[in-house]
Enzyme design. Structure first.
Site, PDB file in Angstrom:
ATOM      1  N   ASP A  26      30.261 -19.025  60.822  1.00  0.00           N
ATOM      2  CA  ASP A  26      31.362 -18.250  61.420  1.00  0.00           C
ATOM      3  C   ASP A  26      30.986 -16.864  61.956  1.00  0.00           C
ATOM      4  OD1 ASP A  26      32.617 -20.497  60.511  1.00  0.00           O
ATOM      5  OD2 ASP A  26      33.973 -19.500  59.131  1.00  0.00           O
ATOM      6  N   LYS A 131      35.563 -25.926  62.508  1.00  0.00           N
ATOM      7  CA  LYS A 131      36.173 -26.324  61.229  1.00  0.00           C
ATOM      8  C   LYS A 131      37.529 -25.660  61.044  1.00  0.00           C
ATOM      9  CE  LYS A 131      33.609 -22.782  58.595  1.00  0.00           C
ATOM     10  NZ  LYS A 131      34.728 -21.938  58.184  1.00  0.00           N
ATOM     11  N   LYS A 134      38.054 -23.197  55.366  1.00  0.00           N
ATOM     12  CA  LYS A 134      37.023 -22.240  54.988  1.00  0.00           C
ATOM     13  C   LYS A 134      35.706 -22.966  54.766  1.00  0.00           C
ATOM     14  CE  LYS A 134      40.180 -19.044  55.165  1.00  0.00           C
ATOM     15  NZ  LYS A 134      40.324 -18.359  56.483  1.00  0.00           N
ATOM     16  N   VAL A 159      29.343 -15.117  57.559  1.00  0.00           N
ATOM     17  CA  VAL A 159      30.483 -14.387  56.987  1.00  0.00           C
ATOM     18  C   VAL A 159      31.639 -15.335  56.683  1.00  0.00           C
ATOM     19  CG1 VAL A 159      29.885 -12.249  58.175  1.00  0.00           C
ATOM     20  CG2 VAL A 159      31.422 -13.865  59.314  1.00  0.00           C
ATOM     21  N   CYS A 164      34.192 -18.121  53.454  1.00  0.00           N
ATOM     22  CA  CYS A 164      33.669 -19.347  54.082  1.00  0.00           C
ATOM     23  C   CYS A 164      32.258 -19.709  53.633  1.00  0.00           C
ATOM     24  CB  CYS A 164      33.757 -19.223  55.596  1.00  0.00           C
ATOM     25  SG  CYS A 164      35.472 -19.245  56.158  1.00  0.00           S
TER      26      CYS A 164
HETATM   27  N1  TIU Z   1      34.772 -17.224  57.872  1.00  0.00           N
HETATM   28  C1  TIU Z   1      35.520 -16.747  56.879  1.00  0.00           C
HETATM   29  O1  TIU Z   1      35.025 -16.288  55.868  1.00  0.00           O
HETATM   30  N2  TIU Z   1      36.904 -16.722  57.091  1.00  0.00           N
HETATM   31  C2  TIU Z   1      37.743 -15.790  56.553  1.00  0.00           C
HETATM   32  O2  TIU Z   1      38.942 -15.810  56.799  1.00  0.00           O
HETATM   33  N3  TIU Z   1      37.169 -14.825  55.782  1.00  0.00           N
HETATM   34  C3  TIU Z   1      37.776 -13.713  55.284  1.00  0.00           C
HETATM   35  O3  TIU Z   1      37.147 -13.025  54.486  1.00  0.00           O
HETATM   36  N4  TIU Z   1      39.002 -13.407  55.681  1.00  0.00           N
END
Ligand code: TIU
Length: 222
Positions: A26, A131, A134, A159, A164
């Protein structure tokens, strides 16, 4: 031939590079740039944006070694058919999933904000997993892709560490993959959550997996 990262935590990480893939989670504009999903939730994007060069170095190490690089994007269909109302209506964000923002509709497939940042853009032929959740194993082709490639070890970056990345790592661990997290190529909006996630992943004798710095992973792939 097996490779080893002696300084991995909580103990040496031994793996077969021929059966190893990198999963970059992500690294989308929606999580790393102003006006995206992450910021609409009320977060400071700086800690996540800061890891881009390190993630780029890790991707380069896998490409140089001729090993698969798999990218994921958290995003939803334009009609939101794959976005549960319980996800869309959660909390008090300044913009909700599907709303029009400065980078297009928030977290919607095909919009500029949902795409991967230019510095880390997938190379021709690399797998990109869109996807709705998460975790990257839920409602995606990732399990089939990994089986087809004969992968048994996954290195993770991206991240956010405790959302995720950790969710996907736990999904992978339960499916029998050896899991290694590149500790400096992952970030959270909350540095204390990143630290806690790293600690809980490697606790109890690598209950979820191992962690190691990008430079040590790159060294082991050479
Ligand atoms: N990619 C991911 O971690 N999605 C989230 O929404 N993470 C947050 O920390 N919000």
């Amino acid at each position: 031939m097996m490779a080893v990262i002696p300084s991995a935590e909580p103990f040496a990480f031994e793996f077969d590079p021929e059966k190893t893939a990198l999963v970059v989670i992500d690294m989308q504009r929606d999580f790393l740039e102003p006006g995206g999903f992450g910021e609409t939730l009320g977060n400071d994007i700086a800690p996540c944006a800061a890891i881009v060069p390190t993630v780029a170095a890790l991707i380069a190490a896998f490409r140089d070694a001729g090993l698969p690089v798999i990218h994921t994007r958290e995003c939803h269909a334009p009609d939101l058919s794959d976005c549960p109302p319980a996800k869309r209506t959660r909390g008090r964000p300044s913009l909700r999933i599907g709303d029009e923002g400065p980078m297009g509709r928030i977290l919607i497939a095909g919009e500029p904000g949902a795409d991967i940042v230019p510095e880390l853009y997938p190379a021709e032929g690399e797998i990109v997993i869109d996807k709705p959740g998460k975790g990257a194993f839920y409602a995606t082709s990732l399990p089939d892709d990994l089986a087809r490639l004969g992968i048994d070890t996954l290195v993770f970056a991206g991240v956010t560490t405790e959302v995720c990345v950790q969710t996907t790592m736990r999904e992978a661990n339960d499916r029998g993959f050896l899991c290694l997290l590149a500790e400096d190529a992952t970030a959270s909006y909350f540095p204390e959550f990143k630290a806690a996630a790293l600690a809980m992943i490697r606790a109890q004798g690598a209950i979820v997996g191992w962690t190691a710095p990008t430079a040590k992973i790159a060294e082991a792939l050479q």
